[in-house]
Enzyme design. Structure first.
Site, PDB file in Angstrom:
ATOM      1  N   ALA A 125       0.837  -1.203   0.000  1.00 40.69           N
ATOM      2  CA  ALA A 125       0.000   0.000   0.000  1.00 40.69           C
ATOM      3  C   ALA A 125       0.871   1.252   0.000  1.00 40.69           C
ATOM      4  O   ALA A 125       2.013   1.234   0.471  1.00 40.69           O
ATOM      5  CB  ALA A 125      -0.915  -0.002   1.216  1.00 40.69           C
ATOM      6  N   GLY A 170       0.871  -5.655   0.579  1.00 37.34           N
ATOM      7  CA  GLY A 170      -0.144  -5.858  -0.445  1.00 37.34           C
ATOM      8  C   GLY A 170       0.409  -6.429  -1.739  1.00 37.34           C
ATOM      9  O   GLY A 170      -0.314  -7.078  -2.493  1.00 37.34           O
ATOM     10  N   GLU A 173       0.386 -10.043  -1.130  1.00 35.62           N
ATOM     11  CA  GLU A 173      -1.009 -10.475  -1.118  1.00 35.62           C
ATOM     12  C   GLU A 173      -1.573 -10.564  -2.538  1.00 35.62           C
ATOM     13  O   GLU A 173      -2.373 -11.449  -2.841  1.00 35.62           O
ATOM     14  CB  GLU A 173      -1.839  -9.523  -0.261  1.00 35.62           C
ATOM     15  CG  GLU A 173      -1.530  -9.643   1.228  1.00 35.62           C
ATOM     16  CD  GLU A 173      -2.292  -8.653   2.076  1.00 35.62           C
ATOM     17  OE1 GLU A 173      -2.979  -9.087   3.025  1.00 35.62           O
ATOM     18  OE2 GLU A 173      -2.198  -7.434   1.798  1.00 35.62           O
ATOM     19  N   GLU A 193       3.410  -6.005   8.060  1.00 36.05           N
ATOM     20  CA  GLU A 193       2.369  -5.172   8.668  1.00 36.05           C
ATOM     21  C   GLU A 193       2.437  -5.106  10.190  1.00 36.05           C
ATOM     22  O   GLU A 193       2.119  -4.069  10.788  1.00 36.05           O
ATOM     23  CB  GLU A 193       0.982  -5.662   8.237  1.00 36.05           C
ATOM     24  CG  GLU A 193       0.596  -5.286   6.804  1.00 36.05           C
ATOM     25  CD  GLU A 193       1.095  -6.274   5.771  1.00 36.05           C
ATOM     26  OE1 GLU A 193       0.704  -6.173   4.604  1.00 36.05           O
ATOM     27  OE2 GLU A 193       1.908  -7.166   6.135  1.00 36.05           O
TER      28      GLU A 193
END
Length: 319
Positions: A125, A170, A173, A193
């Site tokens: 992100a 992300g 992910e 994270e």
């Protein structure tokens, strides 16, 4: 693009209900986008580049359709060099539009997600942008990111993440949402994270544990450690690790192999594997039987038998 209600249900139920029809409806997409002030453009810029057809869905995401002998192979290229492909709201919008276009394209048989940025697949992100968001805006963004990756995972065609450099947060992910992952030797993976006092929120806690096992997933997430390419291969996080700079070539080799197979069979195989994996073995076998039966009366199946008898390469039309 549609964010399916079935995402909240079991993967098996989602596949059985969806059958082989592509997802459609842009109204739900608009609802999700406008919640955090992303508004799609009215038209896409299109231009021809060499043997590629390029569709610009945003400045940071490009959609390419390969042609000639590679017709059927589609590439989504992440291109935000100033931020190592960190996923901003604009970039997320571009990714959503690209995936919706692929889902509606009946000629698409394999999707590769690549990066045009040197030594960076995706840094996760955009934390600089996130600093400007309210808690509600952050939640809406994360919800939309999670839905986008679930949509990617649910595409009816095989998907391949081509990872050179960093795939963090992300970015990892996104790669986990693909069917296959190919990396170069300089690739680095991680879910950092917890170091920011949050957890992976776009599927990382669920997809990583299903891929490498609960214990390894917990260690990776609890510590936020970075994983090198060779370790990623040994733990099953990636399918292949090749010399740096050669990940796309390896992915294209696999895509070409898939592209020669019966497209309906590939679709049913993906549905049977993904759907059955979330069930007990008896229910999974029932899914397999249903998928097999859908192929019995296809022209492609007859073509495969004829080509075998005539000792020639089959020509499949997805019928």
């Amino acid at each position: 693009m549609v964010f399916l209600p079935a995402v909240a249900k079991s993967v098996g139920q989602q596949w059985l209900k969806q059958k082989s029809k592509p997802i459609s409806s842009s109204q739900q997409l608009l609802f999700h986008l406008k919640k955090f002030n992303i508004y799609p453009h009215e038209e896409w810029n299109r231009q021809s580049v060499r043997t590629l057809i390029l569709q610009s869905t945003s400045d940071s995401v490009k959609l390419h359709k390969l042609d000639d002998s590679d017709s059927g192979v589609v590439e989504v290229n992440l291109d935000r060099p100033g931020a190592k492909n960190a996923i901003s709201k604009d970039m997320l919008h571009g990714l959503q539009r690209s995936l919706e276009a692929v889902n509606k394209d009946h000629s698409a048989k394999v999707l590769m997600i690549c990066s045009s940025v040197h030594k960076a697949f995706c840094a996760g992100a955009d934390l600089k942008e996130r600093k400007t968001m309210t808690p509600d805006e952050i939640q809406n963004y994360v919800n939309s990111l999670r839905s986008t990756f679930s949509f990617l995972e649910g595409l009816h065609i095989p998907t391949i993440a081509v990872v050179e450099g960093a795939a963090l947060g992300g970015g990892l992910e996104m790669a986990l949402s693909c069917d296959l992952r190919i990396c170069g030797e300089d690739a680095v993976f991680g879910l950092p994270e917890t170091g920011l006092a949050i957890i992976p929120g776009a599927g990382g806690t669920q997809r990583l544990s299903r891929l490498v096992g609960k214990s390894l997933a917990k260690e990776i997430i609890f510590t936020g450690q970075k994983i090198g390419a060779r370790d990623a291969l040994s733990m099953g996080l990636v399918n292949h690790c090749v010399p740096a700079g050669e990940a796309r070539s390896k992915a294209l080799e696999i895509a070409r192999d898939i592209n020669q197979k019966g497209p309906l069979a590939i679709r049913m195989a993906k549905r049977a594997i993904d759907g059955g994996l979330e069930m007990d073995i008896a229910s999974g076998l029932s899914v397999e039987m249903d998928c097999y039966q859908q192929l019995l009366n296809t022209k492609d199946r007859l073509e495969g038998l004829a080509a075998f008898a005539e000792k020639r390469r089959p020509i499949y039309n997805g019928e």
